[in-house]
Design an enzyme around this catalytic site. Sequence first.
Site, PDB file in Angstrom:
ATOM      1  N   LYS A 125      -3.177  -7.231  -6.761  1.00 16.18           N
ATOM      2  CA  LYS A 125      -1.856  -7.682  -6.342  1.00 16.18           C
ATOM      3  C   LYS A 125      -1.996  -9.067  -5.734  1.00 16.18           C
ATOM      4  O   LYS A 125      -2.812  -9.280  -4.837  1.00 16.18           O
ATOM      5  CB  LYS A 125      -1.249  -6.700  -5.342  1.00 16.18           C
ATOM      6  N   ASP A 184       6.709   2.701   2.529  1.00 14.16           N
ATOM      7  CA  ASP A 184       7.379   2.592   1.222  1.00 14.16           C
ATOM      8  C   ASP A 184       6.911   3.724   0.303  1.00 14.16           C
ATOM      9  O   ASP A 184       6.407   3.484  -0.796  1.00 14.16           O
ATOM     10  CB  ASP A 184       7.087   1.227   0.597  1.00 14.16           C
TER      11      ASP A 184
END
Length: 371
Positions: A52, A145
Amino acid sequence: MGQGYSLTTLSAGSATIDVPELSDLSYEKSLGDGRLMKCIRARHRNGLVVVKVAMKPYASMKLDRYVNALLEERRELAQIPNALAYHRILETPTNGYLIRQYIHSSLYDRMSTRPFLEDIEKRWLAFQLLCAVRDCHARNIYHGDIKTENILVTSWNWLYLADFSSSFKPIYLPEDNPADFSFYFDASGRRTCYVAPERFLGTGSLNEGTGKLTWAMDIFSVGCVIAEIFLETPIFNYSQLFRYRAGEYEPQHVHLNKIEDKGVRELVQHMIQLEPESRYSAEEYLNFWRQKTFPDYFFNFLHQYMYTITDPSSGHGPIGSEKFEESDNRIDKIYYDFDKITYLLDNDADSESIKPRESTPKKWNDVFLST
Protein backbone atom coordinates in the site's frame (compact mmCIF):
# COMPACT_ATOMS: atom_id res chain seq x y z
CA MET A 1 -18.97 20.87 -3.75
CA GLY A 2 -16.86 19.38 -1.02
CA GLN A 3 -14.89 17.13 -3.37
CA GLY A 4 -11.58 18.98 -3.12
CA TYR A 5 -8.92 17.93 -0.61
CA SER A 6 -6.22 19.86 1.17
CA LEU A 7 -2.67 19.54 -0.10
CA THR A 8 -1.72 18.19 3.33
CA THR A 9 -3.85 15.09 2.65
CA LEU A 10 -1.96 12.00 1.53
CA SER A 11 -2.86 10.85 -1.96
CA ALA A 12 -2.24 7.66 -3.85
CA GLY A 13 -1.34 9.72 -6.88
CA SER A 14 1.07 8.02 -9.27
CA ALA A 15 2.80 6.12 -6.46
CA THR A 16 5.14 3.28 -7.44
CA ILE A 17 7.32 0.63 -5.78
CA ASP A 18 10.26 1.42 -8.07
CA VAL A 19 12.55 2.60 -5.25
CA PRO A 20 15.88 1.18 -3.98
CA GLU A 21 14.39 0.31 -0.59
CA LEU A 22 12.01 -2.16 -2.29
CA SER A 23 14.47 -3.68 -4.75
CA ASP A 24 13.55 -7.17 -3.51
CA LEU A 25 9.97 -6.70 -4.77
CA SER A 26 8.81 -6.89 -8.37
CA TYR A 27 5.56 -5.28 -9.51
CA GLU A 28 2.81 -7.66 -10.66
CA LYS A 29 -0.43 -5.71 -10.90
CA SER A 30 -2.58 -3.02 -9.33
CA LEU A 31 -5.20 -4.15 -6.83
CA GLY A 32 -6.96 -0.82 -6.54
CA ASP A 33 -6.49 2.90 -6.95
CA GLY A 34 -7.99 4.28 -3.77
CA ARG A 35 -7.68 7.99 -3.19
CA LEU A 36 -5.85 7.51 0.11
CA MET A 37 -3.52 4.70 -0.93
CA LYS A 38 -2.69 2.81 -4.07
CA CYS A 39 -2.74 -0.96 -3.60
CA ILE A 40 -0.26 -3.13 -5.53
CA ARG A 41 0.42 -6.84 -5.67
CA ALA A 42 4.13 -7.56 -5.86
CA ARG A 43 6.32 -10.65 -5.77
CA HIS A 44 8.92 -11.32 -3.12
CA ARG A 45 11.35 -14.23 -3.43
CA ASN A 46 9.24 -16.14 -0.86
CA GLY A 47 5.81 -15.33 -2.29
CA LEU A 48 3.27 -12.61 -3.02
CA VAL A 49 2.84 -9.45 -0.99
CA VAL A 50 0.48 -6.49 -0.92
CA VAL A 51 2.05 -3.04 -1.01
CA LYS A 52 0.00 0.00 0.00
CA VAL A 53 1.52 3.25 -1.19
CA ALA A 54 0.72 6.82 -0.15
CA MET A 55 2.49 9.65 -1.93
CA LYS A 56 3.60 12.64 0.14
CA PRO A 57 2.13 15.95 -1.06
CA TYR A 58 5.47 17.64 -0.33
CA ALA A 59 8.98 16.25 0.29
CA SER A 60 9.46 17.82 3.73
CA MET A 61 6.45 16.00 5.16
CA LYS A 62 7.45 13.54 7.90
CA LEU A 63 5.55 10.37 8.72
CA ASP A 64 7.47 9.49 11.91
CA ARG A 65 4.38 9.64 14.10
CA TYR A 66 2.52 7.15 11.92
CA VAL A 67 5.53 4.87 11.47
CA ASN A 68 6.14 4.63 15.21
CA ALA A 69 2.48 3.92 15.92
CA LEU A 70 2.38 1.20 13.25
CA LEU A 71 5.57 -0.43 14.54
CA GLU A 72 4.15 -0.58 18.07
CA GLU A 73 0.89 -1.96 16.68
CA ARG A 74 2.78 -4.64 14.74
CA ARG A 75 4.60 -5.73 17.88
CA GLU A 76 1.31 -6.26 19.72
CA LEU A 77 -0.47 -7.93 16.81
CA ALA A 78 2.31 -10.51 16.53
CA GLN A 79 0.80 -12.15 19.63
CA ILE A 80 -2.68 -12.55 18.10
CA PRO A 81 -3.48 -15.67 16.03
CA ASN A 82 -6.27 -14.06 13.97
CA ALA A 83 -4.55 -10.77 13.17
CA LEU A 84 -2.25 -9.95 10.27
CA ALA A 85 -0.11 -6.85 10.72
CA TYR A 86 1.98 -4.99 8.18
CA HIS A 87 5.28 -6.84 7.88
CA ARG A 88 7.27 -3.89 6.61
CA ILE A 89 6.62 -0.21 7.31
CA LEU A 90 8.76 2.14 5.28
CA GLU A 91 9.08 5.87 4.67
CA THR A 92 11.04 7.32 1.76
CA PRO A 93 11.53 10.99 0.80
CA THR A 94 8.51 10.82 -1.51
CA ASN A 95 6.23 7.99 -0.30
CA GLY A 96 5.02 5.88 2.59
CA TYR A 97 4.77 2.10 2.18
CA LEU A 98 2.86 -0.56 4.09
CA ILE A 99 3.63 -4.16 3.11
CA ARG A 100 1.96 -7.36 4.25
CA GLN A 101 1.56 -10.92 3.05
CA TYR A 102 -0.87 -11.44 0.19
CA ILE A 103 -3.78 -13.79 0.90
CA HIS A 104 -5.91 -14.76 -2.05
CA SER A 105 -9.41 -14.16 -0.68
CA SER A 106 -10.98 -11.49 1.45
CA LEU A 107 -14.14 -12.43 3.32
CA TYR A 108 -16.08 -10.47 0.70
CA ASP A 109 -14.53 -12.61 -2.06
CA ARG A 110 -14.97 -15.87 -0.15
CA MET A 111 -18.71 -15.42 0.35
CA SER A 112 -19.26 -15.40 -3.40
CA THR A 113 -16.82 -18.19 -4.25
CA ARG A 114 -17.76 -21.85 -4.71
CA PRO A 115 -18.13 -23.98 -2.71
CA PHE A 116 -20.39 -21.57 -0.86
CA LEU A 117 -20.11 -21.39 2.90
CA GLU A 118 -22.13 -23.82 5.00
CA ASP A 119 -23.90 -22.58 8.12
CA ILE A 120 -21.26 -24.05 10.45
CA GLU A 121 -18.51 -22.39 8.41
CA LYS A 122 -20.24 -19.04 8.79
CA ARG A 123 -20.39 -19.55 12.54
CA TRP A 124 -16.73 -20.51 12.56
CA LEU A 125 -15.73 -17.33 10.70
CA ALA A 126 -17.90 -15.17 12.99
CA PHE A 127 -16.30 -16.85 16.02
CA GLN A 128 -12.78 -16.17 14.74
CA LEU A 129 -13.64 -12.55 14.04
CA LEU A 130 -14.85 -12.08 17.61
CA CYS A 131 -11.70 -13.79 18.89
CA ALA A 132 -9.53 -11.45 16.83
CA VAL A 133 -11.36 -8.36 18.11
CA ARG A 134 -11.27 -9.66 21.70
CA ASP A 135 -7.50 -10.19 21.56
CA CYS A 136 -6.87 -6.83 19.89
CA HIS A 137 -8.98 -4.93 22.41
CA ALA A 138 -7.23 -6.71 25.28
CA ARG A 139 -4.04 -5.03 24.03
CA ASN A 140 -5.73 -1.65 23.51
CA ILE A 141 -5.56 -1.95 19.74
CA TYR A 142 -8.63 -0.84 17.80
CA HIS A 143 -9.10 -1.43 14.11
CA GLY A 144 -11.25 1.48 13.03
CA ASP A 145 -12.43 0.11 9.68
CA ILE A 146 -13.73 -3.44 10.09
CA LYS A 147 -15.51 -4.60 6.95
CA THR A 148 -15.52 -7.72 4.79
CA GLU A 149 -12.82 -6.32 2.48
CA ASN A 150 -10.41 -5.97 5.44
CA ILE A 151 -10.90 -9.54 6.64
CA LEU A 152 -8.84 -12.23 4.92
CA VAL A 153 -9.72 -15.94 4.69
CA THR A 154 -7.36 -18.76 3.75
CA SER A 155 -8.31 -21.94 1.92
CA TRP A 156 -8.49 -23.59 5.37
CA ASN A 157 -11.13 -21.04 6.44
CA TRP A 158 -8.68 -19.47 8.86
CA LEU A 159 -9.53 -15.81 9.32
CA TYR A 160 -7.18 -12.85 9.63
CA LEU A 161 -8.24 -9.34 10.60
CA ALA A 162 -5.96 -7.11 8.53
CA ASP A 163 -5.31 -3.56 7.31
CA PHE A 164 -5.56 -1.86 10.71
CA SER A 165 -6.10 1.85 10.17
CA SER A 166 -6.68 3.55 13.52
CA SER A 167 -3.26 5.24 13.40
CA PHE A 168 -3.84 7.15 10.16
CA LYS A 169 -7.59 7.33 9.47
CA PRO A 170 -9.82 9.85 11.24
CA ILE A 171 -11.97 8.74 14.15
CA TYR A 172 -14.78 11.23 13.57
CA LEU A 173 -16.36 12.26 10.28
CA PRO A 174 -18.64 15.15 9.32
CA GLU A 175 -22.25 14.08 9.05
CA ASP A 176 -23.04 16.67 6.38
CA ASN A 177 -20.22 15.88 3.93
CA PRO A 178 -19.74 12.38 2.46
CA ALA A 179 -16.39 13.28 0.89
CA ASP A 180 -14.34 12.25 3.93
CA PHE A 181 -16.16 8.93 4.18
CA SER A 182 -15.55 8.24 0.49
CA PHE A 183 -11.90 9.21 0.75
CA TYR A 184 -10.99 7.13 3.81
CA PHE A 185 -13.55 4.33 4.09
CA ASP A 186 -14.98 3.55 0.65
CA ALA A 187 -12.01 2.53 -1.49
CA SER A 188 -14.04 -0.27 -3.10
CA GLY A 189 -16.85 2.07 -4.15
CA ARG A 190 -19.50 -0.32 -2.78
CA ARG A 191 -20.90 2.50 -0.62
CA THR A 192 -21.31 0.02 2.23
CA CYS A 193 -20.99 1.84 5.56
CA TYR A 194 -20.13 -0.08 8.73
CA VAL A 195 -18.69 2.92 10.59
CA ALA A 196 -20.34 3.27 14.01
CA PRO A 197 -23.04 5.99 14.03
CA GLU A 198 -21.44 7.87 16.94
CA ARG A 199 -18.41 8.60 14.75
CA PHE A 200 -20.41 11.04 12.60
CA LEU A 201 -20.58 14.48 14.15
CA GLY A 202 -22.21 17.78 13.25
CA THR A 203 -20.14 20.65 11.91
CA GLY A 204 -20.10 22.49 15.21
CA SER A 205 -19.00 19.51 17.29
CA LEU A 206 -16.52 17.96 14.86
CA ASN A 207 -13.56 19.73 16.46
CA GLU A 208 -14.61 18.36 19.82
CA GLY A 209 -14.32 14.79 18.55
CA THR A 210 -10.62 14.48 19.24
CA GLY A 211 -10.77 11.38 21.42
CA LYS A 212 -9.67 7.87 20.65
CA LEU A 213 -11.40 4.93 19.08
CA THR A 214 -13.36 2.80 21.52
CA TRP A 215 -14.05 -0.92 21.58
CA ALA A 216 -17.78 -0.19 21.14
CA MET A 217 -17.09 1.42 17.74
CA ASP A 218 -15.39 -1.74 16.52
CA ILE A 219 -18.19 -3.90 17.94
CA PHE A 220 -20.80 -2.12 15.81
CA SER A 221 -18.73 -2.86 12.69
CA VAL A 222 -18.29 -6.50 13.72
CA GLY A 223 -22.06 -6.87 14.07
CA CYS A 224 -22.53 -5.54 10.54
CA VAL A 225 -19.94 -7.99 9.19
CA ILE A 226 -21.50 -10.98 10.96
CA ALA A 227 -24.86 -10.00 9.51
CA GLU A 228 -23.34 -9.86 6.02
CA ILE A 229 -21.76 -13.30 6.52
CA PHE A 230 -25.15 -14.88 7.17
CA LEU A 231 -27.21 -12.76 4.77
CA GLU A 232 -24.57 -12.47 2.03
CA THR A 233 -25.64 -8.88 1.54
CA PRO A 234 -24.73 -5.68 3.45
CA ILE A 235 -27.22 -4.30 5.97
CA PHE A 236 -26.15 -0.64 5.74
CA ASN A 237 -25.10 1.68 2.99
CA TYR A 238 -24.10 5.27 3.71
CA SER A 239 -27.60 6.76 3.53
CA GLN A 240 -29.23 3.87 5.40
CA LEU A 241 -26.86 4.32 8.34
CA PHE A 242 -27.99 7.93 8.75
CA ARG A 243 -31.62 6.90 8.46
CA TYR A 244 -31.00 4.20 11.08
CA ARG A 245 -29.48 6.77 13.42
CA ALA A 246 -32.54 8.99 12.91
CA GLY A 247 -34.92 6.10 13.61
CA GLU A 248 -36.21 5.99 10.03
CA TYR A 249 -34.72 2.62 9.05
CA GLU A 250 -35.00 -0.73 10.81
CA PRO A 251 -32.47 -3.31 9.57
CA GLN A 252 -34.18 -6.08 11.54
CA HIS A 253 -37.32 -5.69 9.44
CA VAL A 254 -35.52 -5.28 6.12
CA HIS A 255 -32.66 -7.75 6.57
CA LEU A 256 -32.13 -9.39 9.95
CA ASN A 257 -35.42 -11.29 10.05
CA LYS A 258 -34.09 -13.26 7.09
CA ILE A 259 -31.42 -14.82 9.33
CA GLU A 260 -32.92 -18.20 10.18
CA ASP A 261 -31.04 -18.81 13.42
CA LYS A 262 -32.54 -16.89 16.32
CA GLY A 263 -29.25 -16.80 18.25
CA VAL A 264 -27.35 -15.20 15.37
CA ARG A 265 -30.16 -12.73 14.80
CA GLU A 266 -30.17 -11.65 18.45
CA LEU A 267 -26.37 -11.43 18.48
CA VAL A 268 -26.32 -9.03 15.54
CA GLN A 269 -29.21 -6.94 16.86
CA HIS A 270 -27.41 -6.49 20.16
CA MET A 271 -24.11 -5.51 18.52
CA ILE A 272 -25.56 -2.81 16.27
CA GLN A 273 -27.48 -0.93 18.96
CA LEU A 274 -27.27 2.83 18.56
CA GLU A 275 -26.15 3.43 22.13
CA PRO A 276 -22.48 2.40 22.47
CA GLU A 277 -22.95 1.82 26.21
CA SER A 278 -25.51 -0.90 25.46
CA ARG A 279 -23.10 -3.02 23.45
CA TYR A 280 -21.06 -5.79 25.05
CA SER A 281 -17.36 -6.40 24.65
CA ALA A 282 -16.21 -9.14 22.27
CA GLU A 283 -15.32 -11.34 25.26
CA GLU A 284 -18.83 -10.97 26.66
CA TYR A 285 -20.42 -11.83 23.33
CA LEU A 286 -18.32 -14.99 23.08
CA ASN A 287 -19.25 -16.04 26.61
CA PHE A 288 -22.95 -15.19 26.39
CA TRP A 289 -23.51 -16.81 22.98
CA ARG A 290 -21.45 -19.89 23.77
CA GLN A 291 -23.56 -22.99 23.02
CA LYS A 292 -26.30 -20.71 21.66
CA THR A 293 -24.50 -19.76 18.46
CA PHE A 294 -20.97 -21.07 18.89
CA PRO A 295 -20.50 -24.74 19.86
CA ASP A 296 -18.22 -25.64 22.75
CA TYR A 297 -15.63 -27.33 20.57
CA PHE A 298 -14.85 -23.97 18.94
CA PHE A 299 -13.57 -22.84 22.34
CA ASN A 300 -12.14 -26.04 23.76
CA PHE A 301 -10.40 -27.54 20.78
CA LEU A 302 -10.87 -26.29 17.24
CA HIS A 303 -9.54 -22.73 17.49
CA GLN A 304 -6.29 -23.68 19.18
CA TYR A 305 -5.74 -26.74 17.01
CA MET A 306 -6.34 -24.85 13.76
CA TYR A 307 -3.91 -22.20 14.93
CA THR A 308 -1.19 -24.82 15.30
CA ILE A 309 -1.96 -26.00 11.78
CA THR A 310 -1.99 -22.57 10.15
CA ASP A 311 0.78 -20.94 12.17
CA PRO A 312 3.61 -20.24 9.68
CA SER A 313 6.23 -21.88 11.90
CA SER A 314 4.22 -24.97 12.90
CA GLY A 315 4.58 -26.85 9.62
CA HIS A 316 8.35 -26.83 9.63
CA GLY A 317 9.99 -30.22 9.83
CA PRO A 318 13.55 -30.96 10.95
CA ILE A 319 16.26 -28.56 9.94
CA GLY A 320 17.15 -29.13 6.33
CA SER A 321 13.65 -29.91 5.11
CA GLU A 322 12.49 -28.00 2.07
CA LYS A 323 9.77 -25.39 2.27
CA PHE A 324 7.47 -27.31 -0.07
CA GLU A 325 7.28 -30.06 2.58
CA GLU A 326 5.39 -27.81 5.00
CA SER A 327 1.95 -28.68 3.60
CA ASP A 328 2.76 -32.40 3.76
CA ASN A 329 3.88 -32.03 7.36
CA ARG A 330 0.61 -30.36 8.30
CA ILE A 331 -1.43 -33.06 6.56
CA ASP A 332 0.61 -35.71 8.39
CA LYS A 333 -0.14 -34.01 11.69
CA ILE A 334 -3.89 -34.12 11.00
CA TYR A 335 -3.60 -37.77 9.93
CA TYR A 336 -1.84 -38.80 13.14
CA ASP A 337 -4.20 -36.69 15.28
CA PHE A 338 -7.33 -37.91 13.53
CA ASP A 339 -8.55 -40.14 16.39
CA LYS A 340 -8.21 -37.29 18.86
CA ILE A 341 -9.93 -34.85 16.48
CA THR A 342 -12.94 -37.10 15.88
CA TYR A 343 -13.27 -37.88 19.59
CA LEU A 344 -13.21 -34.23 20.64
CA LEU A 345 -15.60 -33.08 17.90
CA ASP A 346 -18.03 -35.95 18.39
CA ASN A 347 -18.15 -35.63 22.15
CA ASP A 348 -18.04 -31.83 22.35
CA ALA A 349 -15.26 -32.24 24.91
CA ASP A 350 -15.01 -30.10 28.00
CA SER A 351 -12.27 -27.56 28.57
CA GLU A 352 -10.03 -30.08 30.33
CA SER A 353 -9.75 -32.33 27.27
CA ILE A 354 -7.12 -30.20 25.68
CA LYS A 355 -5.24 -27.33 27.25
CA PRO A 356 -4.66 -24.39 24.94
CA ARG A 357 -1.07 -23.29 24.81
CA GLU A 358 -0.03 -19.68 25.00
CA SER A 359 -0.04 -17.89 21.67
CA THR A 360 3.51 -17.37 20.44
CA PRO A 361 4.56 -14.35 18.39
CA LYS A 362 4.46 -14.87 14.64
CA LYS A 363 7.90 -15.18 13.12
CA TRP A 364 7.83 -12.70 10.29
CA ASN A 365 10.81 -14.36 8.60
CA ASP A 366 8.76 -17.55 8.42
CA VAL A 367 5.99 -15.72 6.63
CA PHE A 368 7.87 -13.67 4.06
CA LEU A 369 9.62 -10.54 5.17
CA SER A 370 12.28 -9.32 7.55
CA THR A 371 11.82 -6.03 9.35
